[in-house]
Design an enzyme around this catalytic site. Structure first.
Site, mmCIF file in Angstrom:
data_model
loop_
_atom_site.group_PDB
_atom_site.id
_atom_site.type_symbol
_atom_site.label_atom_id
_atom_site.label_comp_id
_atom_site.label_asym_id
_atom_site.label_seq_id
_atom_site.Cartn_x
_atom_site.Cartn_y
_atom_site.Cartn_z
ATOM 1 C CB VAL A 159 -0.922 0.074 1.236
ATOM 2 C CG1 VAL A 159 -1.881 1.262 1.093
ATOM 3 C CG2 VAL A 159 -1.720 -1.214 1.413
ATOM 4 C CD GLU A 160 2.727 3.884 -4.729
ATOM 5 O OE1 GLU A 160 3.644 4.653 -5.041
ATOM 6 O OE2 GLU A 160 1.810 3.581 -5.506
ATOM 7 C CB VAL A 161 1.243 5.574 3.121
ATOM 8 C CG1 VAL A 161 0.641 6.640 4.027
ATOM 9 C CG2 VAL A 161 0.676 4.196 3.466
#
Ligand SMILES: NC(=O)c1ccc[n+]([C@@H]2O[C@H](COP(=O)([O-])OP(=O)(O)OC[C@H]3O[C@@H](n4cnc5c(N)ncnc54)[C@H](O)[C@@H]3O)[C@@H](O)[C@H]2O)c1
Length: 328
Positions: A159-161
């Site tokens: 998951v890219e935050v």
């Protein structure tokens, strides 16, 4: 579909995560997530959160929402409603997965800001929209962050935050904590950029794939096979920089760059946008379209992904895979 709290009975008052004493004396904190959008990504997020013990509320105006949720999330602790404000009330975390349209995201986030506690993170699944744009003028801009998954979120570890300039450190920390708790690998970008990192890389790669098909160098299925049998498998085990280190032998990436890399000087070209339809026709001819083709291809992908997750160190819904430790 089941819920211990009927949606119609939910109030807007802040409340902490519910404590469930029902499991043979174990104290279990049951947190509530509101998922916005029951499309490809929203349904997969819902399955993931539910399997990790969250109580899930999902909101979407589509008329077949209840049938869809009953079919796709059978037996999970999920409630469904078209009313976004109602679904948001009492949430501990929000994962937005609505259409990739800036005006719709802005509208959804305005409603979410008004109907959630001021400690609740509003994470958007957007594939490329800047967090500063979707949070523009929003009174809750400090708690809006991108939490961009790869499809399907229930299987893909990343998951890219991505924070916007107004996003608080606390919101980023909380998003990272939630995704870790789901067994994901959250990667935190230092600042926003359109497409983030994953889709910028993917765009360059996909443009080149389309160019090679348009130029008649390779057909669609052969290109896919070539990637699965080489770069795909490689990149599931080592990243591109790490692969560069190995490609140079003991001389490392510096040797590779000076030796092989120095000879790779060619123009990469770009696909002709006016002929984009040709590539789409070729892809449809290769793989088909419609419900049956989608089900068949998704099952094949999911089976293969599940088969490699464990051996590669990515337990499904388990702890995130380990990095190389240079001290070993
Ligand atoms: N599909 C992918 O591969 C992928 C991967 C990563 C991230 N994303 C991102 O996830 C988000 C969702 O993408 P998707 O592929 O699931 O789209 P989708 O079209 O499959 O689903 C979008 C859903 O949003 C619903 N919707 C429309 N208006 C709404 C509203 N006002 N409130 C709530 N729901 C509403 C639609 O009815 C639809 O069910 C997008 O931001 C996209 O960029 C997609």
């Amino acid at each position: 579909m089941s819920s211990s709290v009927p949606l119609s009975a939910m109030g807007t008052a802040p409340r902490p995560p519910r404590i469930d004493f029902s499991l043979l004396g174990r104290v279990v904190f049951v947190a509530v997530v509101t998922i916005v959008g029951a499309g490809v990504i929203g349904i997969s997020w819902a399955r993931l959160f539910a399997s990790a013990g969250w109580e899930v509320r999902i909101s979407d105006p589509r008329p077949d929402l209840r049938e869809l949720v009953e079919r796709e999330l059978t037996g999970a602790p999920v409630t469904a409603t078209a009313d976004l404000a109602e679904a948001a009330a009492g949430a501990d975390f929000v994962q937005e997965a609505g259409p990739e349209r800036i005006e719709i995201k802005e509208r959804m986030l305005t409603t979410l800001a008004a109907h959630t506690r001021d400690d609740v993170v509003l994470a958007s699944s957007s594939s490329s929209l800047l967090p500063s744009l979707i949070a523009r003028g929003n009174p809750a801009a400090d708690r809006i962050v991108i939490g961009h998954p790869f499809n399907p979120p229930e299987l893909m570890p990343l998951v890219e935050v991505v924070p916007g300039p107004a996003t608080s450190e606390r919101a980023v920390d909380r998003a990272v904590e939630v995704y870790r708790g789901l067994g994901k690998l959250p990667v935190r970008l230092k600042k926003e950029i359109p497409g983030f990192v994953g889709n910028r890389l993917q765009k360059v790669f996909n443009d080149q794939a389309a160019y090679l098909v348009q130029e008649g160098i390779v057909d669609v299925r052969d290109l896919d096979d070539l990637v699965r049998a080489s770069l795909g498998l490689r990149w599931a085990t080592v990243g591109p920089f790490e692969s560069g280190v190995l490609g140079g032998g003991p001389g490392g990436m510096r040797h590779l760059a000076e030796h092989v890399g120095s000879q790779m000087s060619f123009e990469t070209g770009a696909p002709d946008p006016a002929r984009a339809g040709e590539v789409l026709d070729a892809v449809e001819e290769a793989y088909g379209t419609g419900e049956a083709a989608y089900e068949r291809l998704a099952a094949l992908r999911d089976g293969r992904t599940r088969a490699v997750l464990g051996p590669l160190g990515w337990a499904e819904h388990g702890p995130a895979g380990e990095r190389d430790d240079p001290s070993r």
